[in-house]
Enzyme design. Structure first.
Site, PDB file in Angstrom:
ATOM      1  N   HIS A   1     -12.333   0.347  -4.520  1.00 40.99           N
ATOM      2  CA  HIS A   1     -13.728   0.346  -4.102  1.00 40.99           C
ATOM      3  C   HIS A   1     -14.556  -0.712  -4.825  1.00 40.99           C
ATOM      4  O   HIS A   1     -15.782  -0.706  -4.768  1.00 40.99           O
ATOM      5  CB  HIS A   1     -14.347   1.728  -4.338  1.00 40.99           C
ATOM      6  CG  HIS A   1     -15.484   2.038  -3.413  1.00 40.99           C
ATOM      7  ND1 HIS A   1     -15.307   2.340  -2.081  1.00 40.99           N
ATOM      8  CD2 HIS A   1     -16.821   2.095  -3.618  1.00 40.99           C
ATOM      9  CE1 HIS A   1     -16.471   2.567  -1.520  1.00 40.99           C
ATOM     10  NE2 HIS A   1     -17.416   2.420  -2.431  1.00 40.99           N
TER      11      HIS A   1
ATOM     12  N   ASP B   1     -22.107   9.250  -6.023  1.00 33.46           N
ATOM     13  CA  ASP B   1     -22.461   9.708  -4.676  1.00 33.46           C
ATOM     14  C   ASP B   1     -21.241   9.801  -3.769  1.00 33.46           C
ATOM     15  O   ASP B   1     -21.195  10.641  -2.870  1.00 33.46           O
ATOM     16  CB  ASP B   1     -23.489   8.758  -4.051  1.00 33.46           C
ATOM     17  CG  ASP B   1     -24.860   8.903  -4.686  1.00 33.46           C
ATOM     18  OD1 ASP B   1     -25.177  10.001  -5.166  1.00 33.46           O
ATOM     19  OD2 ASP B   1     -25.610   7.913  -4.704  1.00 33.46           O
TER      20      ASP B   1
ATOM     21  N   GLU C   1     -32.676  11.608  -6.611  1.00 35.90           N
ATOM     22  CA  GLU C   1     -32.500  10.204  -6.222  1.00 35.90           C
ATOM     23  C   GLU C   1     -33.662   9.816  -5.315  1.00 35.90           C
ATOM     24  O   GLU C   1     -34.441  10.664  -4.879  1.00 35.90           O
ATOM     25  CB  GLU C   1     -31.161   9.975  -5.509  1.00 35.90           C
ATOM     26  CG  GLU C   1     -29.958  10.032  -6.425  1.00 35.90           C
ATOM     27  CD  GLU C   1     -28.684   9.502  -5.781  1.00 35.90           C
ATOM     28  OE1 GLU C   1     -28.757   8.979  -4.642  1.00 35.90           O
ATOM     29  OE2 GLU C   1     -27.611   9.620  -6.395  1.00 35.90           O
TER      30      GLU C   1
END
Length: 564
Positions: A107, A186, A302
């Site tokens: 990632h 997340d 957030e």
């Protein structure tokens, strides 16, 4: 046929294949094919699962960013931490200047887990996901990747896990004990070792700190091929070096993660603001409650920036009811930028009767647009895995495997208003191609002994521009445009003296890296010399010049000058 004869034939075949590859101009052409044969021989002699299969090599040359490609000589599929140590030790002792990169779920954005001059260690074989099937198919992985069970006292529960394990699998396993890690990212389809090598942040960071602040112990393979256990009490310098160390000092093969009782459900709330100061004041007030009793604070916080009216009804739109779409023009008098505060309250069945009152009491102290409250309730695990649901939708539309020119910044609280004016209301215009996160964190939840660079203020913000480059015919969504826009944002921050620091940093020169680390550079350099003196680890970060073969006049040494 004898085993020795079979080995010789295999080596000969590898030599011929490598010679053919080098003839047609592979990225490996600068290295003698015999060196690649030595890697294969290493696999045969030590029983390492060392692959030169084209499919493995291609997968190792790519990442989520989709902007950088580097093809390794071979890919290692370890069956244990000892396999990782043997591989690194062999490269360390070689005379060919080879390198090693550990790759989790791939990632990274800018090729940080790649190498074109060595071996990629595939720590996590990953999970094959279909756009229409939410079930994961588990390939073979190291036996030690299985969660070993929870331990510790009643007040300090923990779990031991393989460094290449994905957080989603860790969550699934710990929930069987009614427990879960305290701090998250997340997106849960990331490897444990990968996020700990950066920091690992999400909406719980204001309360629990980043993931690297919630680790008790690590097993690490250093750049010398040593497999060491480290913690606050044992090999503490290595422990703090590796946490947030961008893979420069060692490969995490085991992590001991702090756990807490897992709540059953989540009250998920979003409210909107048209005034940036009101938005940031409320965020900063809410994170100041981190030391209060659970009933007097939110569990997650957030924020989002909305510069494009379509985004609120498209990105993560499953939060809102399709029957009640959000009309931005009805909430903002001038159609300018809007800001969304996202907060949650965890609860169990036995506390469900009080959650309404607790949420109402907290919301009364905030200054959001009154008509903009949107609420939903869902199981805890569904909330944590929320981004994966969006991933499946994007995959089904062919919008996931595209370039991702992301830019993640830590911004000082003292300069966040200037950043808003110059970037959100200035450079971005009225269009973007992905979510923009913005939320504050408490500096005292971070350990300065780690390798991470943050902001030297008590409160600082993460601003994450998570854009996707699309071939939609819109020039503002092209890769070239977004990369240039990132450059303009960084130039603006420099010229305006905002003093940002990159999170998941990416630089091309050592001078830029030295500026990034600032006062931490000398310590970072010292740690590199101590734990990876031949600088063979994580070359994709481009922090240190590549090591040269020992036969070269410019042989690597442990002197400081060889790193400058």
């Amino acid at each position: 046929m004898s085993s020795s004869m079979a080995t010789k034939l295999l080596l000969l075949l590898c030599f011929v294949i490598c010679r053919l590859i080098s003839t047609v101009g592979s990225t490996m052409e600068m290295v003698d094919p015999l060196e690649k044969v030595e890697l294969v021989r290493l696999g045969l002699e030590s029983q390492l699962k060392l692959s030169i299969d084209p499919t493995d090599m291609e997968a190792a040359s790519l990442d989520f960013g989709g902007m950088v490609r580097a093809r390794p000589f071979a890919v290692l599929h370890p069956t244990s931490a000892d396999d990782v140590a043997r591989m690194v030790r062999a490269v360390y002792e070689s005379t060919h200047g080879l390198t090693v990169s550990a790759k989790g779920h791939g990632h990274s954005i800018n090729g940080q887990a790649q190498t074109d001059n060595g071996v990629v260690i595939e720590m996590s074989n990953g999970f094959l996901k279909s756009a229409n099937d939410d079930k994961a198919m588990r390939p073979s992985r190291p036996p030690s990747s299985v969660v070993l069970g929870v331990g510790g006292s009643e007040d300090s529960k923990y779990v031991d896990v393989w460094g290449g394990e994905l957080w989603i699998e860790l969550l699934t396993s710990t929930l069987e004990y009614g427990l879960a890690p305290k701090s998250w990212t997340d997106y849960l389809y990331l490897s444990v070792g990968g996020t700990l090598s950066n920091a690992g942040i999400s909406g719980q960071a204001f309360h629990h700190g980043p993931q690297i602040s919630n680790v008790y112990e690590l097993d690490v393979v250093t750049g010398k091929g040593e497999l060491l256990t480290c913690s606050e009490e044992q090999n503490s310098e290595l422990f703090h070096s590796v946490l947030g160390g961008l893979g420069q000092f060692g490969i995490i093969t085991r992590a001991r993660i702090a756990l807490e009782p897992a709540p059953q459900r989540v009250r998920w709330i979003r409210v909107l603001y048209s005034n940036f100061s009101a938005f940031t004041n409320d965020q900063e007030y809410l994170i100041s409650l981190h030391g209060r009793p659970t009933s007097e604070k939110f569990d997650y916080l957030e924020g989002f920036v909305i510069v494009d009216e379509g985004l609120i009804n498209n990105w993560r739109s499953s939060f809102f009811s399709p029957r009640n779409p959000v009309k931005i023009t009805s909430l903002s008098s001038n159609g300018s930028v809007l800001y969304c505060l996202e907060i949650t309250k965890n609860y169990d069945e036995y506390t469900a009767d009080t959650v309404d009152q607790e949420v109402e009491a907290l919301l009364k102290k905030l200054s959001f647009i009154p008509a903009s409250v949107f609420t939903t309730d869902l199981p805890y695990v569904y909330f944590l895995d929320r981004v994966h649901k969006a991933e499946l939708k994007l995959r089904s539309k062919g919008l996931w495997d595209v370039p991702h020119p992301w830019l993640n910044l830590f911004v000082p609280k003292s300069k966040i208003d200037e950043f808003d004016q110059g970037v959100f209301k200035g450079i971005l215009g009225n269009k973007t191609s992905g979510p923009i996160l913005i939320y504050p964190m408490n500096k005292n939840k971070w350990d300065d002994r780690s390798s991470v660079v943050t902001i030297d203020e008590e409160v600082f913000y993460l601003v994450a521009l998570l854009r996707s480059a699309l071939d939609s015919g819109d020039d503002t969504q092209t890769l070239e445009y977004l990369i240039d826009q990132n450059r303009r944002i960084l130039d603006f921050c420099r010229d305006a003296g905002i003093g940002v620091k990159q999170y998941l940093p990416n630089y091309n020169t050592q001078e830029e890296w030295m500026d990034h680390f600032g006062d931490k550079w000398d310590l970072f350099l010292h740690r590199k010399i101590q734990f990876d003196p031949k600088r063979i680890l994580a070359p994709g970060q481009r922090i240190f010049p590549a090591s040269l073969p020992s036969s070269s006049p410019a042989t690597s040494s442990s002197s400081s000058s060889s790193f400058s």
